[in-house]
Design a protein around this motif. Structure first.
Motif, PDB file in Angstrom:
ATOM      1  N   PRO A   1       0.813  -1.224   0.000  1.00  0.00           N
ATOM      2  CA  PRO A   1       0.000   0.000   0.000  1.00  0.00           C
ATOM      3  C   PRO A   1       0.840   1.265   0.000  1.00  0.00           C
ATOM      4  CG  PRO A   1      -0.877  -1.595   1.565  1.00  0.00           C
ATOM      5  CD  PRO A   1       0.438  -2.136   1.102  1.00  0.00           C
ATOM      6  N   GLU A   2       1.978   1.246   0.704  1.00  0.00           N
ATOM      7  CA  GLU A   2       2.841   2.424   0.754  1.00  0.00           C
ATOM      8  C   GLU A   2       3.394   2.746  -0.628  1.00  0.00           C
ATOM      9  OE1 GLU A   2       3.172  -0.249   2.695  1.00  0.00           O
ATOM     10  OE2 GLU A   2       2.423   0.549   4.607  1.00  0.00           O
ATOM     11  N   ARG A   3       3.852   1.726  -1.338  1.00  0.00           N
ATOM     12  CA  ARG A   3       4.412   1.952  -2.673  1.00  0.00           C
ATOM     13  C   ARG A   3       3.337   2.343  -3.676  1.00  0.00           C
ATOM     14  NH1 ARG A   3       8.505  -3.262  -2.500  1.00  0.00           N
ATOM     15  NH2 ARG A   3      10.209  -2.210  -1.395  1.00  0.00           N
ATOM     16  N   GLN A   4       2.129   1.824  -3.501  1.00  0.00           N
ATOM     17  CA  GLN A   4       1.051   2.156  -4.424  1.00  0.00           C
ATOM     18  C   GLN A   4       0.648   3.624  -4.340  1.00  0.00           C
ATOM     19  OE1 GLN A   4      -1.605  -1.071  -3.140  1.00  0.00           O
ATOM     20  NE2 GLN A   4      -1.576  -1.852  -5.223  1.00  0.00           N
ATOM     21  N   LYS A   5       1.058   4.298  -3.289  1.00  0.00           N
ATOM     22  CA  LYS A   5       0.785   5.725  -3.179  1.00  0.00           C
ATOM     23  C   LYS A   5       1.686   6.548  -4.090  1.00  0.00           C
ATOM     24  CE  LYS A   5      -0.648   5.408   1.683  1.00  0.00           C
ATOM     25  NZ  LYS A   5      -0.299   5.771   3.084  1.00  0.00           N
ATOM     26  N   VAL A   6       2.853   5.993  -4.448  1.00  0.00           N
ATOM     27  CA  VAL A   6       3.832   6.793  -5.198  1.00  0.00           C
ATOM     28  C   VAL A   6       4.140   6.244  -6.587  1.00  0.00           C
ATOM     29  CG1 VAL A   6       4.919   7.794  -3.170  1.00  0.00           C
ATOM     30  CG2 VAL A   6       5.734   5.594  -4.016  1.00  0.00           C
ATOM     31  N   ILE A   7       3.858   4.952  -6.833  1.00  0.00           N
ATOM     32  CA  ILE A   7       4.041   4.384  -8.173  1.00  0.00           C
ATOM     33  C   ILE A   7       2.871   3.461  -8.476  1.00  0.00           C
ATOM     34  CG2 ILE A   7       6.562   4.498  -8.078  1.00  0.00           C
ATOM     35  CD1 ILE A   7       6.556   1.433  -7.692  1.00  0.00           C
ATOM     36  N   ASP A   8       2.786   3.036  -9.730  1.00  0.00           N
ATOM     37  CA  ASP A   8       1.776   2.061 -10.134  1.00  0.00           C
ATOM     38  C   ASP A   8       2.451   0.718 -10.408  1.00  0.00           C
ATOM     39  OD1 ASP A   8      -0.395   3.789  -9.924  1.00  0.00           O
ATOM     40  OD2 ASP A   8      -0.128   4.536 -11.969  1.00  0.00           O
ATOM     41  N   PHE A   9       1.634  -0.346 -10.437  1.00  0.00           N
ATOM     42  CA  PHE A   9       2.150  -1.688 -10.638  1.00  0.00           C
ATOM     43  C   PHE A   9       1.370  -2.417 -11.728  1.00  0.00           C
ATOM     44  CE2 PHE A   9       3.421  -0.843  -6.265  1.00  0.00           C
ATOM     45  CZ  PHE A   9       4.692  -1.404  -6.191  1.00  0.00           C
ATOM     46  N   SER A  10       2.061  -3.322 -12.401  1.00  0.00           N
ATOM     47  CA  SER A  10       1.383  -4.269 -13.268  1.00  0.00           C
ATOM     48  C   SER A  10       0.744  -5.340 -12.394  1.00  0.00           C
ATOM     49  CB  SER A  10       2.393  -4.928 -14.214  1.00  0.00           C
ATOM     50  OG  SER A  10       3.242  -5.823 -13.479  1.00  0.00           O
ATOM     51  N   LYS A  11       0.051  -6.286 -13.011  1.00  0.00           N
ATOM     52  CA  LYS A  11      -0.391  -7.457 -12.259  1.00  0.00           C
ATOM     53  C   LYS A  11       0.840  -8.291 -11.919  1.00  0.00           C
ATOM     54  CE  LYS A  11      -2.446 -10.890 -14.169  1.00  0.00           C
ATOM     55  NZ  LYS A  11      -3.431 -11.744 -14.893  1.00  0.00           N
ATOM     56  N   PRO A  12       0.823  -9.088 -10.852  1.00  0.00           N
ATOM     57  CA  PRO A  12       2.010  -9.824 -10.430  1.00  0.00           C
ATOM     58  C   PRO A  12       2.515 -10.806 -11.490  1.00  0.00           C
ATOM     59  CG  PRO A  12       0.376  -9.768  -8.679  1.00  0.00           C
ATOM     60  CD  PRO A  12      -0.307  -9.240  -9.911  1.00  0.00           C
ATOM     61  N   TYR A  13       3.829 -10.851 -11.657  1.00  0.00           N
ATOM     62  CA  TYR A  13       4.452 -11.812 -12.572  1.00  0.00           C
ATOM     63  C   TYR A  13       5.195 -12.907 -11.807  1.00  0.00           C
ATOM     64  CZ  TYR A  13       8.926  -9.520 -11.576  1.00  0.00           C
ATOM     65  OH  TYR A  13      10.039  -9.027 -10.948  1.00  0.00           O
ATOM     66  N   ALA A  14       5.392 -12.731 -10.484  1.00  0.00           N
ATOM     67  CA  ALA A  14       6.091 -13.709  -9.652  1.00  0.00           C
ATOM     68  C   ALA A  14       5.722 -13.448  -8.200  1.00  0.00           C
ATOM     69  CB  ALA A  14       7.603 -13.624  -9.864  1.00  0.00           C
ATOM     70  N   ALA A  15       6.324 -14.215  -7.281  1.00  0.00           N
ATOM     71  CA  ALA A  15       6.016 -14.063  -5.862  1.00  0.00           C
ATOM     72  C   ALA A  15       7.220 -14.475  -5.037  1.00  0.00           C
ATOM     73  CB  ALA A  15       4.812 -14.920  -5.495  1.00  0.00           C
ATOM     74  N   LEU A  16       7.237 -14.036  -3.785  1.00  0.00           N
ATOM     75  CA  LEU A  16       8.274 -14.494  -2.860  1.00  0.00           C
ATOM     76  C   LEU A  16       7.710 -14.547  -1.449  1.00  0.00           C
ATOM     77  CD1 LEU A  16       9.387 -11.883  -1.075  1.00  0.00           C
ATOM     78  CD2 LEU A  16      10.628 -11.379  -3.153  1.00  0.00           C
ATOM     79  N   VAL A  17       8.360 -15.367  -0.607  1.00  0.00           N
ATOM     80  CA  VAL A  17       7.967 -15.482   0.791  1.00  0.00           C
ATOM     81  C   VAL A  17       8.924 -14.635   1.611  1.00  0.00           C
ATOM     82  CG1 VAL A  17       7.567 -17.032   2.722  1.00  0.00           C
ATOM     83  CG2 VAL A  17       7.121 -17.821   0.392  1.00  0.00           C
ATOM     84  N   SER A  18       8.388 -13.668   2.348  1.00  0.00           N
ATOM     85  CA  SER A  18       9.186 -12.780   3.192  1.00  0.00           C
ATOM     86  C   SER A  18       9.233 -13.348   4.601  1.00  0.00           C
ATOM     87  CB  SER A  18       8.563 -11.381   3.197  1.00  0.00           C
ATOM     88  OG  SER A  18       9.272 -10.509   4.044  1.00  0.00           O
ATOM     89  N   VAL A  19      10.453 -13.502   5.145  1.00  0.00           N
ATOM     90  CA  VAL A  19      10.606 -14.167   6.440  1.00  0.00           C
ATOM     91  C   VAL A  19      11.616 -13.452   7.324  1.00  0.00           C
ATOM     92  CG1 VAL A  19      10.120 -16.429   5.431  1.00  0.00           C
ATOM     93  CG2 VAL A  19      12.503 -15.668   5.673  1.00  0.00           C
ATOM     94  N   ILE A  20      11.615 -13.833   8.588  1.00  0.00           N
ATOM     95  CA  ILE A  20      12.736 -13.571   9.479  1.00  0.00           C
ATOM     96  C   ILE A  20      13.480 -14.894   9.614  1.00  0.00           C
ATOM     97  CG2 ILE A  20      13.441 -13.052  11.848  1.00  0.00           C
ATOM     98  CD1 ILE A  20      11.148 -11.067  11.979  1.00  0.00           C
ATOM     99  N   GLY A  21      14.745 -14.893   9.226  1.00  0.00           N
ATOM    100  CA  GLY A  21      15.564 -16.084   9.311  1.00  0.00           C
ATOM    101  C   GLY A  21      16.718 -15.844  10.272  1.00  0.00           C
ATOM    102  N   ALA A  22      17.230 -16.910  10.821  1.00  0.00           N
ATOM    103  CA  ALA A  22      18.317 -16.768  11.795  1.00  0.00           C
ATOM    104  C   ALA A  22      19.155 -18.041  11.824  1.00  0.00           C
ATOM    105  CB  ALA A  22      17.757 -16.479  13.185  1.00  0.00           C
ATOM    106  N   ARG A  23      20.280 -17.966  12.528  1.00  0.00           N
ATOM    107  CA  ARG A  23      21.098 -19.157  12.730  1.00  0.00           C
ATOM    108  C   ARG A  23      20.227 -20.296  13.249  1.00  0.00           C
ATOM    109  NH1 ARG A  23      24.704 -16.709  16.658  1.00  0.00           N
ATOM    110  NH2 ARG A  23      24.266 -18.672  17.740  1.00  0.00           N
ATOM    111  N   LYS A  24      20.465 -21.465  12.722  1.00  0.00           N
ATOM    112  CA  LYS A  24      19.626 -22.610  13.056  1.00  0.00           C
ATOM    113  C   LYS A  24      19.615 -22.910  14.545  1.00  0.00           C
ATOM    114  CE  LYS A  24      18.603 -27.240  11.317  1.00  0.00           C
ATOM    115  NZ  LYS A  24      19.008 -28.283  10.333  1.00  0.00           N
ATOM    116  N   ASP A  25      20.719 -22.620  15.227  1.00  0.00           N
ATOM    117  CA  ASP A  25      20.823 -22.957  16.647  1.00  0.00           C
ATOM    118  C   ASP A  25      20.167 -21.933  17.567  1.00  0.00           C
ATOM    119  OD1 ASP A  25      22.958 -21.240  15.747  1.00  0.00           O
ATOM    120  OD2 ASP A  25      23.879 -21.474  17.714  1.00  0.00           O
ATOM    121  N   LEU A  26      19.693 -20.821  17.012  1.00  0.00           N
ATOM    122  CA  LEU A  26      19.033 -19.810  17.843  1.00  0.00           C
ATOM    123  C   LEU A  26      17.580 -20.198  18.111  1.00  0.00           C
ATOM    124  CD1 LEU A  26      20.300 -16.393  16.417  1.00  0.00           C
ATOM    125  CD2 LEU A  26      21.107 -17.624  18.445  1.00  0.00           C
ATOM    126  N   ALA A  27      17.178 -20.101  19.372  1.00  0.00           N
ATOM    127  CA  ALA A  27      15.808 -20.468  19.763  1.00  0.00           C
ATOM    128  C   ALA A  27      14.861 -19.302  19.522  1.00  0.00           C
ATOM    129  CB  ALA A  27      15.778 -20.883  21.236  1.00  0.00           C
TER     130      ALA A  27
END
Length: 263
Positions: A105-131
């Protein structure tokens, strides 16, 4: 008298010139020049990178190349970073952006977009040993992001309430290096980019801890360029239906596009 008679003609010509200028748009400029300038980041493998011969490659690179080929245009890449993608559009340095640009929504205020051509999963990742299993586990810790990304925007808003710190790097390659070298233990990015840390240093593996969201990736266009957006939408639709965009994505990311994007 001849001068006075010519004034209406001159005024009419001036009005026509102004009208033509008012109706000129990016799509007209691109087709007239027979060249399209596409902003792409070459430091975010496998979406954008340089091969052993220092030539651009990656899923976004091949997507841009396919678009230029389908439209019969010469392609000029405008090398960019996450933080400069939108400014490149707004200043006219690039005609469009194909560079893991997610729709928010923030970016749509300042630019326009085509329909999606791809996708990605946004995550928080960390060292495997961190709890780390949920947000309370981030309290007092530092989360590394790439400046100007959706992760930067989202975590900046959450950091104060959740009591963690956001550390920023200027591009994804530098952020990955920080994770590989031990400068960063926790990162927020796409799963694809997070996996690069483990690939570069298997002795220090990272894993997905918290899913932020699934993000649609679309072509960025300067605000108000309706004809360009319409033409891009036609192109995206056709190349999702014929499977070419899925083939490019699978080639570099190792998986198909989400089922709702495939015919």
């Amino acid at each position: 008298m001849k001068l006075f008679r010519s004034l209406p003609t001159l005024l009419a010509a001036a009005c026509l010139t102004l009208a033509a200028a008012a109706h000129a748009d990016v799509l007209d400029d691109v087709m007239k020049a027979k060249k399209i300038r596409i902003a792409t980041d070459f430091s975010i493998p496998p979406s954008g990178m340089l091969d052993k011969d220092l030539k651009p490659t990656g899923s976004d690179v091949e997507t841009a190349q396919l678009l230029a080929k389908d439209w019969g245009l010469e392609l000029e890449f405008v090398q960019t970073t996450g933080a400069t993608r939108i400014p490149n559009l707004q200043t006219g340095k690039a005609d469009i952006v194909v560079s893991t640009l997610s729709v928010t929504p923030e970016r749509q205020k300042v630019i326009d977009f085509s329909k999606p051509y791809a996708a990605l999963v946004s995550v928080i990742g960390a060292r495997k040993d961190l709890a780390i299993k949920d947000w309370p586990d981030l309290k007092g810790k530092s989360v590394t992001v790439t400046r100007g990304t959706t992760q930067d925007t989202e975590l900046t808003q959450l950091a104060k309430d959740r009591d963690f710190k956001v550390v920023r790097y200027d591009d994804d390659a530098t952020m990955v290096t920080a994770g590989v070298s031990g400068q960063a233990d926790i990162v927020s990015t796409s799963v694809t980019i997070m996996n690069q840390i483990t690939a570069k240093n298997p002795q220090r593996p990272f894993e997905q801890k918290i899913v932020l969201r699934n993000l649609d990736l679309a072509v960025g266009v300067k605000k108000g360029e309706e004809r360009m957006v319409a033409k891009l939408n036609e192109w995206v639709t056709a190349n999702l239906q014929n499977g070419k965009l899925n083939a490019i994505y699978k080639k570099f990311h190792g998986s198909d596009l989400p089922a709702n994007m495939r015919p």
